[in-house]
Design a protein around this motif. Sequence first.
Motif, short mmCIF file in Angstrom:
data_model
loop_
_atom_site.label_atom_id
_atom_site.label_comp_id
_atom_site.label_asym_id
_atom_site.label_seq_id
_atom_site.Cartn_x
_atom_site.Cartn_y
_atom_site.Cartn_z
N UNK A 138 32.33 41.59 38.32
CA UNK A 138 31.29 41.13 38.87
C UNK A 138 30.21 40.05 38.11
N UNK A 139 30.53 39.92 36.65
CA UNK A 139 30.25 38.91 35.82
C UNK A 139 30.92 37.84 36.42
N UNK A 140 32.24 37.84 36.42
CA UNK A 140 32.92 36.59 36.72
C UNK A 140 32.91 35.35 35.99
N UNK A 141 32.50 35.48 34.77
CA UNK A 141 32.30 34.10 33.98
C UNK A 141 33.38 34.13 32.85
N UNK A 142 33.57 32.97 32.36
CA UNK A 142 34.72 32.78 31.35
C UNK A 142 34.19 32.88 30.05
N UNK B 91 41.17 41.09 38.82
CA UNK B 91 40.87 40.81 37.32
C UNK B 91 41.80 39.53 36.93
N UNK B 92 42.97 40.06 36.98
CA UNK B 92 44.29 39.05 36.59
C UNK B 92 44.11 37.74 37.47
N UNK B 93 43.45 37.45 38.31
CA UNK B 93 43.61 36.38 39.28
C UNK B 93 42.38 35.52 38.75
N UNK B 94 41.46 36.00 38.07
CA UNK B 94 40.25 35.40 37.35
C UNK B 94 40.44 34.68 36.15
N UNK B 95 41.81 35.12 35.47
CA UNK B 95 42.19 34.52 34.22
C UNK B 95 43.31 33.91 34.23
N UNK B 96 43.29 33.09 32.93
CA UNK B 96 44.69 32.26 32.82
C UNK B 96 45.01 32.61 31.32
N UNK B 97 46.34 32.22 31.02
CA UNK B 97 47.00 32.53 29.70
C UNK B 97 46.00 31.72 28.72
N UNK B 98 45.58 30.28 29.16
CA UNK B 98 44.77 29.82 28.21
C UNK B 98 43.30 30.27 28.09
N UNK B 99 42.73 30.88 28.94
CA UNK B 99 41.52 31.68 29.08
C UNK B 99 41.67 32.79 27.94
#
Length: 132
Positions: free
Chosen positions: A62-66, A90-98
């Motif tokens: 819900x926060x969806x921020x980085x 959840x997985x779709x919102x983050x990358x390995x770099x994040x």
Amino acid sequence: MDFTLSIEENEDFFTNKMITFEKRYILQHYFKNRIKINEVERRILENCHTDEIEPIALIGYLLGDKSPLNIFRLRLGSFFKSDLELAKCCKDLITEKDIKDAEAILFHYEYEENDHIERPIFEYYYKRPKTN
């Protein structure tokens, strides 16, 4: 139980660490109905204490921020096996770099943590499966 399905109108649920069912129920409602949070709700969720993985993941989504802490929430959510839709979101919102950047900030630099909010997230994060 008579309450509205609103984070803002039920701030007491989200500031009381003993209340879990109602908190999770409202968060699930927002997630399932793709309800966007407002600024008041964002502030409430950023300061919400929970000791359970599902609400941690729901808050992260819900926060969806980085922010580094939210990356941890989302990473934990990506492992959540009881709700595969939530895990995928959840997985779709983050990358390995994040993930690497968040770990660098939270594990290697001086980071002032708020034990009340972050301790459960960190504890689950340390125990997470190492693959995914």
